[in-house]
Scaffold this motif. Structure first.
Motif, PDB file in Angstrom:
ATOM      1  N   ASP A 127      33.289  55.410  21.820  1.00  0.00           N
ATOM      2  CA  ASP A 127      32.386  54.950  22.881  1.00  0.00           C
ATOM      3  C   ASP A 127      32.808  53.608  23.476  1.00  0.00           C
ATOM      4  O   ASP A 127      32.091  53.063  24.317  1.00  0.00           O
ATOM      5  CB  ASP A 127      30.957  54.842  22.334  1.00  0.00           C
ATOM      6  N   GLY A 128      33.962  53.106  23.063  1.00  0.00           N
ATOM      7  CA  GLY A 128      34.374  51.776  23.501  1.00  0.00           C
ATOM      8  C   GLY A 128      35.302  51.751  24.699  1.00  0.00           C
ATOM      9  O   GLY A 128      35.844  50.692  25.039  1.00  0.00           O
ATOM     10  N   TRP A 129      35.499  52.897  25.344  1.00  0.00           N
ATOM     11  CA  TRP A 129      36.364  52.938  26.523  1.00  0.00           C
ATOM     12  C   TRP A 129      35.868  54.009  27.486  1.00  0.00           C
ATOM     13  O   TRP A 129      35.066  54.866  27.124  1.00  0.00           O
ATOM     14  CB  TRP A 129      37.819  53.212  26.129  1.00  0.00           C
ATOM     15  N   THR A 130      36.346  53.931  28.725  1.00  0.00           N
ATOM     16  CA  THR A 130      35.923  54.867  29.763  1.00  0.00           C
ATOM     17  C   THR A 130      37.109  55.722  30.214  1.00  0.00           C
ATOM     18  O   THR A 130      38.268  55.405  29.935  1.00  0.00           O
ATOM     19  CB  THR A 130      35.370  54.118  30.984  1.00  0.00           C
ATOM     20  N   MET A 131      36.806  56.776  30.935  1.00  0.00           N
ATOM     21  CA  MET A 131      37.866  57.629  31.466  1.00  0.00           C
ATOM     22  C   MET A 131      38.715  56.873  32.485  1.00  0.00           C
ATOM     23  O   MET A 131      39.921  57.113  32.602  1.00  0.00           O
ATOM     24  CB  MET A 131      37.267  58.891  32.089  1.00  0.00           C
ATOM     25  N   ASP A 132      38.111  55.952  33.228  1.00  0.00           N
ATOM     26  CA  ASP A 132      38.885  55.137  34.169  1.00  0.00           C
ATOM     27  C   ASP A 132      39.892  54.274  33.416  1.00  0.00           C
ATOM     28  O   ASP A 132      41.041  54.104  33.855  1.00  0.00           O
ATOM     29  CB  ASP A 132      37.953  54.248  34.996  1.00  0.00           C
ATOM     30  N   GLU A 133      39.479  53.721  32.284  1.00  0.00           N
ATOM     31  CA  GLU A 133      40.390  52.906  31.481  1.00  0.00           C
ATOM     32  C   GLU A 133      41.502  53.768  30.887  1.00  0.00           C
ATOM     33  O   GLU A 133      42.652  53.322  30.775  1.00  0.00           O
ATOM     34  CB  GLU A 133      39.612  52.191  30.376  1.00  0.00           C
ATOM     35  N   LEU A 134      41.170  54.993  30.530  1.00  0.00           N
ATOM     36  CA  LEU A 134      42.189  55.903  30.012  1.00  0.00           C
ATOM     37  C   LEU A 134      43.209  56.239  31.099  1.00  0.00           C
ATOM     38  O   LEU A 134      44.420  56.250  30.840  1.00  0.00           O
ATOM     39  CB  LEU A 134      41.539  57.184  29.489  1.00  0.00           C
ATOM     40  N   ALA A 135      42.729  56.507  32.306  1.00  0.00           N
ATOM     41  CA  ALA A 135      43.642  56.814  33.413  1.00  0.00           C
ATOM     42  C   ALA A 135      44.603  55.655  33.650  1.00  0.00           C
ATOM     43  O   ALA A 135      45.807  55.862  33.854  1.00  0.00           O
ATOM     44  CB  ALA A 135      42.843  57.117  34.680  1.00  0.00           C
ATOM     45  N   ALA A 136      44.078  54.436  33.601  1.00  0.00           N
ATOM     46  CA  ALA A 136      44.922  53.260  33.807  1.00  0.00           C
ATOM     47  C   ALA A 136      45.952  53.123  32.687  1.00  0.00           C
ATOM     48  O   ALA A 136      47.132  52.836  32.938  1.00  0.00           O
ATOM     49  CB  ALA A 136      44.057  52.005  33.893  1.00  0.00           C
ATOM     50  N   ALA A 137      45.514  53.343  31.451  1.00  0.00           N
ATOM     51  CA  ALA A 137      46.425  53.209  30.313  1.00  0.00           C
ATOM     52  C   ALA A 137      47.534  54.255  30.360  1.00  0.00           C
ATOM     53  O   ALA A 137      48.686  53.978  30.008  1.00  0.00           O
ATOM     54  CB  ALA A 137      45.645  53.332  29.006  1.00  0.00           C
ATOM     55  N   ALA A 138      47.195  55.469  30.805  1.00  0.00           N
ATOM     56  CA  ALA A 138      48.173  56.557  30.862  1.00  0.00           C
ATOM     57  C   ALA A 138      48.960  56.570  32.167  1.00  0.00           C
ATOM     58  O   ALA A 138      49.852  57.405  32.340  1.00  0.00           O
ATOM     59  CB  ALA A 138      47.466  57.898  30.680  1.00  0.00           C
ATOM     60  N   GLU A 139      48.594  55.666  33.082  1.00  0.00           N
ATOM     61  CA  GLU A 139      49.279  55.539  34.375  1.00  0.00           C
ATOM     62  C   GLU A 139      49.202  56.833  35.186  1.00  0.00           C
ATOM     63  O   GLU A 139      50.196  57.325  35.718  1.00  0.00           O
ATOM     64  CB  GLU A 139      50.736  55.109  34.178  1.00  0.00           C
TER      65      GLU A 139
END
Length: 208
Positions: A36-48
């Motif tokens: 619960d400590g991250w969002t899908m937007d943050e995942l998209a950014a991390a995965a480029e």
């Protein structure tokens, strides 16, 4: 890496590599922050990747962490579809173990079983009931679909024995992963070939 039917080494597709990268980033975020400590937007950014691309691969955080690529029996890849059709018709050899081994190739060939990813996913599962519940639900759905495939091939098999066979296949795959992760250098091990070897070994043991 697995070989194609022509004997040429089959390399993971661009889609498979992207899915693996997203999955790895999702697991790393979960390890560091919790589910619960991250969002899908943050995942998209991390995965480029773009948010749209992300949702083309995974519909939720849980799916992204588990690397759930969808049902193996619903893939649109023409090679996989042809393999399923051949299996249902009783081919390619007429022997169940050999035909299951042949069917495993199109299911597993497009997956990236990175040893570090596999080990990290197993660790995360022990720490999250939510992830464990999702794994159970996905397994039951996939098990039902594979059992249905077996029954289409041989209606006389019966539902109970079809589901028993699916559980045996899961046990073979679990044994395959144990051997795979215990190898000195798993990246030099062809997981598909290893699964096929384990499947044939199980068939020989059960045939005694």
């Amino acid at each position: 890496m697995a070989e194609s039917a022509t004997g040429v080494e089959a390399r993971p597709t661009k889609q498979a590599l992207t899915r693996t990268r997203i999955n790895r980033c999702a697991m790393q975020l979960t390890r560091d922050r919790g589910l619960d400590g991250w969002t899908m937007d943050e995942l998209a950014a991390a995965a480029e990747v773009s948010r749209r691309t992300l949702f083309n691969y995974f519909g939720s955080k849980v799916d992204a962490v588990l690397g759930a690529a969808g049902s193996p029996t619903r893939r649109e890849d023409p090679v996989a579809l042809a393999a399923f059709a051949t299996f249902v018709e009783g081919g390619p050899t007429g022997g169940l173990v050999a035909d299951l081994a042949a069917l495993a190739r199109p299911i597993l060939a497009d997956e990236e079983f990175d040893p570090q990813n596999v080990a990290m996913r197993r660790t995360l599962l022990t720490c999250s009931n939510r992830l464990m519940e999702a794994v159970h639900q996905h397994f039951e759905q996939t098990a039902d679909e594979i059992a249905a495939l077996l029954l289409r091939r041989d209606p006389d098999l019966g539902e109970d024995r079809a589901h028993l066979l699916v559980r045996l296949l899961v046990g073979v795959f679990d044994s395959t992963m144990r051997v795979y992760l215990a190898a000195d250098d798993p990246t030099d091990t062809d997981l598909v070939d290893l699964f096929v070897d384990q499947l044939h070994a199980a068939g020989e043991l059960l045939g005694r």
